[in-house]
Design a protein around this motif. Structure first.
Motif, PDB file in Angstrom:
ATOM      1  N   ALA A   1      -7.144   8.227  -0.608  1.00  0.00           N
ATOM      2  CA  ALA A   1      -6.388   9.074   0.313  1.00  0.00           C
ATOM      3  C   ALA A   1      -5.236   9.773  -0.416  1.00  0.00           C
ATOM      4  CB  ALA A   1      -5.855   8.250   1.489  1.00  0.00           C
ATOM      5  N   ALA A   2      -4.576   9.060  -1.308  1.00  0.00           N
ATOM      6  CA  ALA A   2      -3.468   9.650  -2.070  1.00  0.00           C
ATOM      7  C   ALA A   2      -3.979  10.749  -3.008  1.00  0.00           C
ATOM      8  CB  ALA A   2      -2.732   8.564  -2.867  1.00  0.00           C
ATOM      9  N   ILE A   3      -5.089  10.488  -3.646  1.00  0.00           N
ATOM     10  CA  ILE A   3      -5.674  11.496  -4.541  1.00  0.00           C
ATOM     11  C   ILE A   3      -6.103  12.725  -3.745  1.00  0.00           C
ATOM     12  CG2 ILE A   3      -7.654  11.977  -6.031  1.00  0.00           C
ATOM     13  CD1 ILE A   3      -7.281   9.047  -7.052  1.00  0.00           C
ATOM     14  N   ASN A   4      -6.676  12.502  -2.572  1.00  0.00           N
ATOM     15  CA  ASN A   4      -7.051  13.639  -1.721  1.00  0.00           C
ATOM     16  C   ASN A   4      -5.828  14.449  -1.309  1.00  0.00           C
ATOM     17  OD1 ASN A   4      -9.786  13.117  -1.853  1.00  0.00           O
ATOM     18  ND2 ASN A   4      -9.793  11.883   0.010  1.00  0.00           N
ATOM     19  N   ALA A   5      -4.716  13.772  -1.064  1.00  0.00           N
ATOM     20  CA  ALA A   5      -3.475  14.482  -0.717  1.00  0.00           C
ATOM     21  C   ALA A   5      -3.008  15.333  -1.891  1.00  0.00           C
ATOM     22  CB  ALA A   5      -2.388  13.481  -0.311  1.00  0.00           C
ATOM     23  N   ILE A   6      -3.109  14.789  -3.083  1.00  0.00           N
ATOM     24  CA  ILE A   6      -2.746  15.543  -4.287  1.00  0.00           C
ATOM     25  C   ILE A   6      -3.661  16.754  -4.430  1.00  0.00           C
ATOM     26  CG2 ILE A   6      -2.705  15.466  -6.817  1.00  0.00           C
ATOM     27  CD1 ILE A   6      -0.467  13.822  -5.892  1.00  0.00           C
ATOM     28  N   ARG A   7      -4.947  16.545  -4.213  1.00  0.00           N
ATOM     29  CA  ARG A   7      -5.903  17.654  -4.323  1.00  0.00           C
ATOM     30  C   ARG A   7      -5.581  18.752  -3.320  1.00  0.00           C
ATOM     31  NH1 ARG A   7     -11.120  13.865  -5.068  1.00  0.00           N
ATOM     32  NH2 ARG A   7     -11.071  13.765  -7.335  1.00  0.00           N
TER      33      ARG A   7
ATOM     34  N   MET B   1       0.827  -1.209   0.000  1.00  0.00           N
ATOM     35  CA  MET B   1       0.000   0.000   0.000  1.00  0.00           C
ATOM     36  C   MET B   1       0.863   1.261   0.000  1.00  0.00           C
ATOM     37  SD  MET B   1      -2.965  -1.129  -0.376  1.00  0.00           S
ATOM     38  CE  MET B   1      -2.925  -2.863  -0.788  1.00  0.00           C
ATOM     39  N   PHE B   2       2.030   1.200   0.623  1.00  0.00           N
ATOM     40  CA  PHE B   2       2.953   2.336   0.561  1.00  0.00           C
ATOM     41  C   PHE B   2       3.386   2.553  -0.885  1.00  0.00           C
ATOM     42  CE2 PHE B   2       7.223   4.039   0.285  1.00  0.00           C
ATOM     43  CZ  PHE B   2       7.063   5.258   0.935  1.00  0.00           C
ATOM     44  N   ASN B   3       3.680   1.475  -1.589  1.00  0.00           N
ATOM     45  CA  ASN B   3       4.102   1.591  -2.989  1.00  0.00           C
ATOM     46  C   ASN B   3       3.008   2.217  -3.850  1.00  0.00           C
ATOM     47  OD1 ASN B   3       6.647   0.527  -2.511  1.00  0.00           O
ATOM     48  ND2 ASN B   3       5.997  -1.565  -2.912  1.00  0.00           N
ATOM     49  N   VAL B   4       1.756   1.847  -3.612  1.00  0.00           N
ATOM     50  CA  VAL B   4       0.634   2.454  -4.334  1.00  0.00           C
ATOM     51  C   VAL B   4       0.606   3.954  -4.036  1.00  0.00           C
ATOM     52  CG1 VAL B   4      -1.899   2.602  -4.466  1.00  0.00           C
ATOM     53  CG2 VAL B   4      -0.779   0.360  -4.409  1.00  0.00           C
ATOM     54  N   SER B   5       0.696   4.286  -2.763  1.00  0.00           N
ATOM     55  CA  SER B   5       0.663   5.691  -2.342  1.00  0.00           C
ATOM     56  C   SER B   5       1.832   6.478  -2.929  1.00  0.00           C
ATOM     57  CB  SER B   5       0.693   5.762  -0.810  1.00  0.00           C
ATOM     58  OG  SER B   5       0.708   7.087  -0.375  1.00  0.00           O
ATOM     59  N   MET B   6       2.998   5.887  -2.931  1.00  0.00           N
ATOM     60  CA  MET B   6       4.195   6.558  -3.441  1.00  0.00           C
ATOM     61  C   MET B   6       4.084   6.830  -4.938  1.00  0.00           C
ATOM     62  SD  MET B   6       7.054   7.806  -2.513  1.00  0.00           S
ATOM     63  CE  MET B   6       8.474   8.416  -3.386  1.00  0.00           C
ATOM     64  N   ARG B   7       3.531   5.864  -5.687  1.00  0.00           N
ATOM     65  CA  ARG B   7       3.382   6.061  -7.131  1.00  0.00           C
ATOM     66  C   ARG B   7       2.441   7.224  -7.431  1.00  0.00           C
ATOM     67  NH1 ARG B   7       3.809   0.219  -7.358  1.00  0.00           N
ATOM     68  NH2 ARG B   7       1.562   0.004  -7.143  1.00  0.00           N
ATOM     69  N   ILE B   8       1.466   7.432  -6.578  1.00  0.00           N
ATOM     70  CA  ILE B   8       0.499   8.494  -6.830  1.00  0.00           C
ATOM     71  C   ILE B   8       0.989   9.844  -6.308  1.00  0.00           C
ATOM     72  CG2 ILE B   8      -1.843   9.307  -6.314  1.00  0.00           C
ATOM     73  CD1 ILE B   8      -2.673   6.311  -6.357  1.00  0.00           C
ATOM     74  N   THR B   9       1.507   9.876  -5.086  1.00  0.00           N
ATOM     75  CA  THR B   9       1.911  11.155  -4.492  1.00  0.00           C
ATOM     76  C   THR B   9       3.285  11.622  -4.942  1.00  0.00           C
ATOM     77  OG1 THR B   9       2.891  10.133  -2.522  1.00  0.00           O
ATOM     78  CG2 THR B   9       0.531  10.759  -2.415  1.00  0.00           C
ATOM     79  N   ASN B  10       4.166  10.668  -5.244  1.00  0.00           N
ATOM     80  CA  ASN B  10       5.533  10.981  -5.667  1.00  0.00           C
ATOM     81  C   ASN B  10       6.314  11.726  -4.587  1.00  0.00           C
ATOM     82  OD1 ASN B  10       7.560  10.731  -7.622  1.00  0.00           O
ATOM     83  ND2 ASN B  10       7.224  12.824  -8.335  1.00  0.00           N
ATOM     84  N   ASP B  11       5.965  11.508  -3.347  1.00  0.00           N
ATOM     85  CA  ASP B  11       6.638  12.165  -2.233  1.00  0.00           C
ATOM     86  C   ASP B  11       6.667  11.191  -1.057  1.00  0.00           C
ATOM     87  OD1 ASP B  11       6.181  13.897   0.447  1.00  0.00           O
ATOM     88  OD2 ASP B  11       7.418  15.032  -0.982  1.00  0.00           O
ATOM     89  N   TYR B  12       7.864  10.853  -0.592  1.00  0.00           N
ATOM     90  CA  TYR B  12       8.020   9.817   0.424  1.00  0.00           C
ATOM     91  C   TYR B  12       7.242  10.142   1.697  1.00  0.00           C
ATOM     92  CZ  TYR B  12      10.279   6.088   3.040  1.00  0.00           C
ATOM     93  OH  TYR B  12      10.507   4.946   3.771  1.00  0.00           O
ATOM     94  N   ALA B  13       7.436  11.350   2.228  1.00  0.00           N
ATOM     95  CA  ALA B  13       6.766  11.730   3.478  1.00  0.00           C
ATOM     96  C   ALA B  13       5.249  11.756   3.297  1.00  0.00           C
ATOM     97  CB  ALA B  13       7.273  13.081   3.960  1.00  0.00           C
TER      98      ALA B  13
END
Length: 185
Positions: free
Chosen positions: A85-91, A36-48
């Protein structure tokens, strides 16, 4: 003694989580956190940010575990939470998608040919990281997470044709990045 399948063990852990067992929550976290971290990382492109998304997604999943009905695998259910959650972070970053353009571009893999496949994979990953958020999100959801354009449109609140356009433009931009003389892996 009968050996339990992975799915049976998974359901047992989920049932323990539903009853408030913190150790079971940790077991579930250990089972799924890396993927799930890998999914999140691919979308957000930011480790933190990916770490924050992961934590937020697991908190949400544990709070809403009662709504998990086992109609799909737990991993699929959790992945949807992580993607949202990752998309919301991008938004929250106030990213905007680039306007629609219906140009059709060939697949990235077909247009870039190199002999060393490991080097090529690293090059593509590095280039994806350089894409603007809107492009990277659509490209990641389509190519890496297996969503179709209708699903992407629904998740992002855009039309299916906008998703297709974003994907097409993302591939074109990816090729441009990879062909730049100063592009380094």
């Amino acid at each position: 003694m009968e050996k339990l399948s992975y799915q049976d063990v998974n359901h047992h852990v989920i049932d323990r989580c539903k009853s408030g067992d913190n150790r079971a929550q940790y077991e579930l976290y250990k089972l799924y956190s890396k993927a799930m971290f890998n999914v999140s990382m691919r979308i957000t492109n930011d480790y933190a940010e990916a770490e924050d998304v992961l934590q937020e997604a697991f908190v949400s999943a544990f709070k809403n575990l009662h709504s998990y009905k086992a109609e799909a695998s737990f991993g699929s259910w959790l992945k949807k939470i992580v993607v949202n959650a990752a998309i919301n972070a991008i938004r929250k970053r106030r990213s905007e998608l680039v306007p629609m353009d219906e140009r059709v571009v060939g697949e990235v893999a077909d247009e870039v040919c190199e002999d060393d496949s490991e080097w090529q994979v690293a090059k593509v990953r590095r280039a994806i990281q350089q894409l603007p958020d809107g492009y990277r999100v659509v490209l990641s959801l389509y190519l890496l997470e297996g969503y179709d354009h209708a699903e992407i449109g629904e998740v992002l609140g855009i039309t299916e044709s906008t998703s297709k356009s974003q994907y097409s433009r993302a591939k074109k931009k990816l090729l441009e990045i990879m062909k730049e003389p100063q592009f380094v892996v």
